[in-house]
Design a protein around this motif. Structure first.
Motif, short mmCIF file in Angstrom:
data_model
loop_
_atom_site.label_atom_id
_atom_site.label_comp_id
_atom_site.label_asym_id
_atom_site.label_seq_id
_atom_site.Cartn_x
_atom_site.Cartn_y
_atom_site.Cartn_z
N GLY A 106 -1.56 33.47 -17.92
CA GLY A 106 -1.89 33.81 -16.55
C GLY A 106 -3.37 34.07 -16.32
N ARG A 107 -4.22 33.49 -17.14
CA ARG A 107 -5.66 33.73 -17.04
C ARG A 107 -6.35 32.73 -16.12
NH1 ARG A 107 -8.12 37.09 -21.57
NH2 ARG A 107 -6.26 38.01 -22.43
N ARG A 108 -7.56 33.09 -15.71
CA ARG A 108 -8.39 32.25 -14.84
C ARG A 108 -9.38 31.47 -15.69
NH1 ARG A 108 -4.57 35.10 -12.54
NH2 ARG A 108 -4.87 35.56 -10.37
N LEU A 109 -9.74 30.26 -15.23
CA LEU A 109 -10.61 29.38 -16.01
C LEU A 109 -11.57 28.62 -15.11
CD1 LEU A 109 -11.29 27.86 -18.75
CD2 LEU A 109 -9.58 26.19 -18.02
N VAL A 110 -12.84 28.57 -15.54
CA VAL A 110 -13.83 27.68 -14.95
C VAL A 110 -14.28 26.74 -16.06
CG1 VAL A 110 -16.12 27.46 -13.91
CG2 VAL A 110 -14.62 29.33 -13.23
N VAL A 111 -14.16 25.44 -15.83
CA VAL A 111 -14.64 24.43 -16.77
C VAL A 111 -15.96 23.91 -16.24
CG1 VAL A 111 -14.18 22.21 -17.87
CG2 VAL A 111 -12.29 23.79 -17.42
N LEU A 112 -16.98 23.94 -17.09
CA LEU A 112 -18.29 23.43 -16.73
C LEU A 112 -18.57 22.15 -17.50
CD1 LEU A 112 -20.37 26.74 -16.85
CD2 LEU A 112 -19.30 25.65 -14.87
N ASP A 117 -18.26 12.61 -13.31
CA ASP A 117 -17.31 12.83 -12.22
C ASP A 117 -16.09 13.54 -12.79
OD1 ASP A 117 -15.58 12.77 -10.08
OD2 ASP A 117 -15.25 10.61 -10.17
N PRO A 118 -15.85 14.81 -12.43
CA PRO A 118 -14.73 15.56 -13.00
C PRO A 118 -13.42 15.44 -12.22
CG PRO A 118 -16.11 17.04 -11.75
CD PRO A 118 -16.76 15.68 -11.66
N THR A 119 -13.30 14.49 -11.31
CA THR A 119 -12.11 14.40 -10.45
C THR A 119 -10.80 14.30 -11.23
OG1 THR A 119 -13.45 13.44 -8.70
CG2 THR A 119 -11.06 13.18 -8.52
N PRO A 120 -10.68 13.41 -12.24
CA PRO A 120 -9.40 13.35 -12.98
C PRO A 120 -9.07 14.66 -13.69
CG PRO A 120 -10.71 11.39 -13.42
CD PRO A 120 -11.59 12.34 -12.67
N ALA A 121 -10.08 15.32 -14.24
CA ALA A 121 -9.86 16.61 -14.91
C ALA A 121 -9.49 17.68 -13.88
CB ALA A 121 -11.10 17.01 -15.70
N ARG A 122 -10.05 17.60 -12.70
CA ARG A 122 -9.72 18.57 -11.63
C ARG A 122 -8.23 18.49 -11.31
NH1 ARG A 122 -13.58 17.45 -8.18
NH2 ARG A 122 -14.86 19.17 -8.94
N GLY A 130 -3.10 25.63 -11.07
CA GLY A 130 -3.11 25.86 -9.62
C GLY A 130 -4.45 26.40 -9.17
N ASP A 131 -4.42 27.48 -8.38
CA ASP A 131 -5.66 28.04 -7.86
C ASP A 131 -6.37 28.95 -8.86
OD1 ASP A 131 -3.91 30.17 -7.82
OD2 ASP A 131 -4.47 30.84 -5.80
N LYS A 132 -5.85 29.05 -10.08
CA LYS A 132 -6.48 29.87 -11.12
C LYS A 132 -7.51 29.09 -11.94
CE LYS A 132 -2.48 32.83 -11.73
NZ LYS A 132 -1.46 33.28 -12.69
N GLY A 133 -7.72 27.82 -11.60
CA GLY A 133 -8.66 27.01 -12.36
C GLY A 133 -9.64 26.27 -11.47
N ARG A 134 -10.84 26.11 -11.97
CA ARG A 134 -11.89 25.37 -11.27
C ARG A 134 -12.62 24.51 -12.29
NH1 ARG A 134 -9.73 28.21 -7.95
NH2 ARG A 134 -10.58 29.33 -6.18
N ASP A 146 -23.10 27.12 -7.13
CA ASP A 146 -21.74 26.61 -7.30
C ASP A 146 -20.97 27.39 -8.35
OD1 ASP A 146 -22.33 24.63 -5.41
OD2 ASP A 146 -22.89 23.17 -6.95
N LEU A 147 -21.64 27.69 -9.46
CA LEU A 147 -21.03 28.47 -10.54
C LEU A 147 -20.68 29.87 -10.04
CD1 LEU A 147 -20.16 29.03 -13.44
CD2 LEU A 147 -22.58 29.42 -14.00
N HIS A 148 -21.60 30.50 -9.35
CA HIS A 148 -21.37 31.85 -8.83
C HIS A 148 -20.19 31.87 -7.87
CE1 HIS A 148 -22.17 35.55 -6.53
NE2 HIS A 148 -22.59 35.99 -7.70
N GLN A 149 -20.13 30.90 -6.98
CA GLN A 149 -19.04 30.82 -6.01
C GLN A 149 -17.69 30.61 -6.70
OE1 GLN A 149 -19.35 27.53 -3.29
NE2 GLN A 149 -17.78 28.35 -1.93
N ALA A 150 -17.63 29.73 -7.67
CA ALA A 150 -16.36 29.45 -8.38
C ALA A 150 -15.86 30.69 -9.12
CB ALA A 150 -16.55 28.29 -9.35
N VAL A 151 -16.74 31.37 -9.83
CA VAL A 151 -16.33 32.55 -10.60
C VAL A 151 -15.93 33.68 -9.67
CG1 VAL A 151 -17.15 34.35 -12.18
CG2 VAL A 151 -17.62 31.95 -12.68
N GLU A 152 -16.72 33.92 -8.65
CA GLU A 152 -16.40 35.02 -7.73
C GLU A 152 -15.08 34.78 -7.01
OE1 GLU A 152 -17.72 38.04 -7.28
OE2 GLU A 152 -19.27 37.69 -8.79
#
Length: 162
Positions: A106-112, A117-122, A130-134, A146-152
């Protein structure tokens, strides 16, 4: 007389690495060097954007654990870094073990990703978390917003007890 104990000369031959250094990973030496440098740059960005946060870096290479854990205001977000040597599409073929584990936890994740183009991975991340990943392209300070917005955004939805 020649020293025949391998333990005495091997460390000087391959070089000693301190635990503070970022691990070299990947299959090609060029990608490994890029990945190590990228991790250093991401670490600096996390420190710059969240100066009071605790940042943990996983120094062991595994496919089912994220590279960083960022703890801000008592809440955590996992950060996974991916390096591509070309600007093509990033499909996320190495992500499923990590996504499976984070889905269970149940953890949150940001992939950098450093480029591409990260569309297929998205799509893969959205299917698993779901909404727990970016996922986003981060290649330097010009992408900090962008990084700040995704993490926040993930921190706002994170509870202390997932």
């Amino acid at each position: 007389m020649i020293d025949t104990h391998i333990r005495d000369w091997l460390p000087s031959w391959v070089g000693r690495r301190t635990p503070e250094t970022f691990r070299v990973r990947g299959t090609s030496s060029r990608v490994s060097r890029l990945a190590a440098q990228y991790d250093v740059e991401v670490d600096a960005a996390l420190q710059r954007l969240w100066p009071k946060a605790r940042i943990y870096h996983d120094r062991e290479f595994t496919r089912d654990r994220a590279d960083f854990l960022l703890v801000v205001r008592g809440r955590g977000v996992m950060i996974e870094t991916k390096v591509k040597s070309d600007p093509g599409v990033f499909r996320g073929s190495t992500l499923p073990p990590l996504l499976d584990r984070l889905q269970r936890d149940g953890r949150r994740l940001v992939v950098l990703v450093n480029q591409g183009d990260p569309t297929p991975a998205r799509d893969l991340i959205t299917t698993k978390l779901g909404d727990k990943g970016r996922i986003l392209v981060w290649s330097g300070p010009h992408h900090d917003a962008d990084l700040h917005q995704a993490v926040e955004a993930l921190l706002e939805q994170t509870s202390r007890h997932p």
